[in-house]
Motif scaffolding. Structure first.
Motif, short mmCIF file in Angstrom:
data_model
loop_
_atom_site.label_atom_id
_atom_site.label_comp_id
_atom_site.label_asym_id
_atom_site.label_seq_id
_atom_site.Cartn_x
_atom_site.Cartn_y
_atom_site.Cartn_z
N ASP A 165 19.26 -45.52 10.06
CA ASP A 165 19.87 -46.71 9.45
C ASP A 165 20.11 -47.83 10.45
O ASP A 165 20.43 -48.95 10.05
CB ASP A 165 21.22 -46.33 8.80
CG ASP A 165 21.08 -45.49 7.55
OD1 ASP A 165 19.95 -45.39 7.02
OD2 ASP A 165 22.09 -44.90 7.11
N SER A 166 19.97 -47.52 11.74
CA SER A 166 20.33 -48.49 12.78
C SER A 166 19.15 -49.16 13.45
O SER A 166 19.33 -50.14 14.18
CB SER A 166 21.19 -47.79 13.86
OG SER A 166 22.37 -47.27 13.30
N VAL A 167 17.94 -48.61 13.25
CA VAL A 167 16.75 -49.18 13.89
C VAL A 167 15.67 -49.41 12.84
O VAL A 167 15.70 -48.83 11.76
CB VAL A 167 16.20 -48.26 15.01
CG1 VAL A 167 17.25 -48.06 16.10
CG2 VAL A 167 15.75 -46.91 14.45
N ARG A 168 14.69 -50.24 13.20
CA ARG A 168 13.61 -50.55 12.26
C ARG A 168 12.32 -49.80 12.59
O ARG A 168 11.45 -49.67 11.74
CB ARG A 168 13.35 -52.05 12.25
CG ARG A 168 14.45 -52.85 11.56
CD ARG A 168 14.24 -54.35 11.70
NE ARG A 168 14.46 -54.77 13.09
CZ ARG A 168 14.42 -56.04 13.51
NH1 ARG A 168 14.14 -57.00 12.64
NH2 ARG A 168 14.64 -56.35 14.76
N CYS A 169 12.18 -49.32 13.82
CA CYS A 169 10.96 -48.62 14.18
C CYS A 169 10.99 -47.18 13.67
O CYS A 169 12.06 -46.67 13.31
CB CYS A 169 10.77 -48.64 15.70
SG CYS A 169 12.07 -47.82 16.64
N PRO A 170 9.86 -46.50 13.61
CA PRO A 170 9.85 -45.11 13.14
C PRO A 170 10.74 -44.22 14.01
O PRO A 170 10.84 -44.41 15.23
CB PRO A 170 8.38 -44.71 13.27
CG PRO A 170 7.63 -46.00 13.21
CD PRO A 170 8.50 -47.00 13.90
N VAL A 171 11.34 -43.23 13.37
CA VAL A 171 12.20 -42.27 14.06
C VAL A 171 11.59 -40.88 13.93
O VAL A 171 11.23 -40.45 12.82
CB VAL A 171 13.63 -42.27 13.48
CG1 VAL A 171 14.49 -41.21 14.17
CG2 VAL A 171 14.26 -43.64 13.61
N VAL A 172 11.46 -40.20 15.04
CA VAL A 172 10.98 -38.82 15.07
C VAL A 172 12.17 -37.91 15.33
O VAL A 172 12.95 -38.15 16.26
CB VAL A 172 9.91 -38.62 16.16
CG1 VAL A 172 9.52 -37.16 16.29
CG2 VAL A 172 8.67 -39.47 15.86
N ALA A 173 12.32 -36.88 14.51
CA ALA A 173 13.44 -35.95 14.66
C ALA A 173 13.06 -34.81 15.60
O ALA A 173 11.98 -34.23 15.47
CB ALA A 173 13.84 -35.40 13.30
N ALA A 174 13.96 -34.49 16.52
CA ALA A 174 13.74 -33.38 17.45
C ALA A 174 15.03 -32.59 17.60
O ALA A 174 16.09 -33.16 17.85
CB ALA A 174 13.30 -33.91 18.82
N GLY A 175 14.94 -31.28 17.39
CA GLY A 175 16.12 -30.43 17.52
C GLY A 175 16.39 -29.64 16.26
O GLY A 175 16.64 -30.21 15.20
N GLY A 176 16.28 -28.32 16.34
CA GLY A 176 16.59 -27.46 15.20
C GLY A 176 15.50 -27.39 14.16
O GLY A 176 15.72 -26.84 13.07
N ILE A 177 14.31 -27.91 14.45
CA ILE A 177 13.22 -27.92 13.48
C ILE A 177 12.17 -26.89 13.89
O ILE A 177 11.63 -26.95 14.99
CB ILE A 177 12.58 -29.32 13.39
CG1 ILE A 177 13.63 -30.35 12.99
CG2 ILE A 177 11.41 -29.33 12.41
CD1 ILE A 177 13.24 -31.77 13.26
N ALA A 178 11.91 -25.94 12.99
CA ALA A 178 10.96 -24.89 13.34
C ALA A 178 10.21 -24.33 12.14
O ALA A 178 9.41 -23.42 12.30
CB ALA A 178 11.67 -23.74 14.08
N ASP A 179 10.48 -24.84 10.94
CA ASP A 179 9.74 -24.40 9.76
C ASP A 179 9.68 -25.53 8.74
O ASP A 179 10.17 -26.65 9.01
CB ASP A 179 10.35 -23.14 9.15
CG ASP A 179 11.74 -23.35 8.55
OD1 ASP A 179 12.28 -24.48 8.64
OD2 ASP A 179 12.29 -22.39 7.98
#
Length: 358
Positions: free
Chosen positions: A211-225
């Motif tokens: 919600d705070s930036v306009r560029c794409p955001v990639v999520a990292a952390g706790g993702i494995a399936d």
């Protein structure tokens, strides 16, 4: 959040990077062999090289080996250098004595841990021309950013808070990598003293950054399936990066004791510790980590002094497959990591994302 909106965000990311799926490898220093990235890219994802420890020649060799196996997209990651650490001989002497009880005797010179020259590493990455230059632990100089972009590369900036995300976008980041508190390995906080405080979970961190930036955001952390990847996409991510979730894949070449310890590992069996490098990271809660928590070993020295002081112990532990003393990073979703080829992992997650969006 509608499925169409998620699909548009994914399409923006894949068009920007050349990836065919929104699933990529997280850059893990010492745990990203080219074979793992080749497998991830071959399945449509984005490969990654954690180049922190590499010489310029090793950076060039990694990129060359990757391209021999894949024409897919990949990023190369560096740590933005910290200020020179403050040295305390009395403290280091106590640490050497304590650590010598956990491995080989630690010589007085061990704390003089050399670092690769950041400028030389950047030049090698510019010469290698990955899809993206990735940073962690802060913002590079305006000159570095301009050089990277002038040579046609994207800049992926890793952040751990909304404030850092805003600073990175203002500095010209093309993509923000939002590293949540669940992530394994080192925390990417710009200020090392904030690393243990900035451990916001993905449910709170990701939508706030999106919600705070306009560029794409990639999520990292706790993702494995597929479930965790879809959750991140619903929360505002355009793609995800997976680290621990790939460590049991054969292409990762993970030390067998480390890979075995990840199987069935619960979130509470991980801990934040400065005990290996001096920089805060999430690792398996081993006897060594517990000894630091209990005060049986003096408080760690700053990075990279602590890394030098623990080098002999870490090497011996790895050589002997002794998980009790090994530097074994692990995210809180480690139990979801599967012992199967990385390409199958990517394809399985991507397939679940496609089914959700259909």
């Amino acid at each position: 959040m509608t499925r169409d909106a998620i699909s548009r965000r994914i399409a923006t990311f894949t068009a920007l990077t050349g990836a065919r799926t929104p699933v990529g490898l997280a850059a893990m220093a010492g745990a990203c062999p080219p074979a793992l990235s080749v497998a991830v890219a071959g399945a449509g994802g984005m490969g990654a090289c954690g180049a922190l420890l590499y010489t310029p020649d090793e950076i060039a060799a990694w990129a060359r080996t990757f391209r021999e196996g894949s024409d897919g997209p990949f990023l190369m990651n560096l740590w933005v250098p910290d200020p020179e650490p403050e040295r305390d001989e009395t403290r280091e002497s106590a640490l050497r004595a304590a650590l010598s009880a956990w491995g080989p005797e630690v010589p007085p010179s061990a704390g003089d841990a050399p670092l690769q020259d950041f400028a030389d590493q950047v030049r090698a990455i510019v010469d290698a021309r990955p899809t993206a230059f990735s940073t962690v632990m802060g913002l590079p100089s305006e000159e570095v950013i301009a050089d990277v972009k002038a040579h046609g590369m994207l800049w992926f900036a890793t952040v751990t808070s909304v404030r850092e995300a805003r600073l990175a976008e203002r500095a010209g980041a093309d993509v923000i990598v939002a590293q949540s508190g669940e992530a394994g390995g080192h925390r990417g906080a710009f200020d090392a003293s904030c690393a243990e405080r900035q451990t916001t979970g993905m449910l709170a961190l990701l939508p706030a950054i999106a919600d705070s930036v306009r560029c794409p955001v990639v999520a990292a952390g706790g993702i494995a399936d597929g479930r965790t990847a879809i959750a991140a996409l619903v929360l505002g991510a355009s793609a995800v990066q997976i680290g621990t979730g790939f460590l049991r894949a054969p292409e990762a070449g993970t030390n067998a004791a480390w890979a075995h310890a990840l199987a069935g590992l619960e979130a509470e069996d991980t801990a934040l510790t400065r005990g290996f490098s001096g920089r805060t990271g999430r690792a398996i809660r081993t006897p060594y980590v517990e000894a630091i928590e209990a005060g049986e070993i003096p408080d760690p020295a700053p990075y990279p002094v602590q890394r030098g002081l623990t080098a002999a112990m870490r090497k011996e532990a790895a050589d002997k497959g002794d998980i009790g003393r090994m530097q074994a990073w692990a995210g809180q979703s480690a139990r979801l990591a599967e012992a199967r080829p990385a390409g199958e992992i990517v394809a399985g997650i991507a397939g679940q994302i496609d089914a959700f969006l259909a």
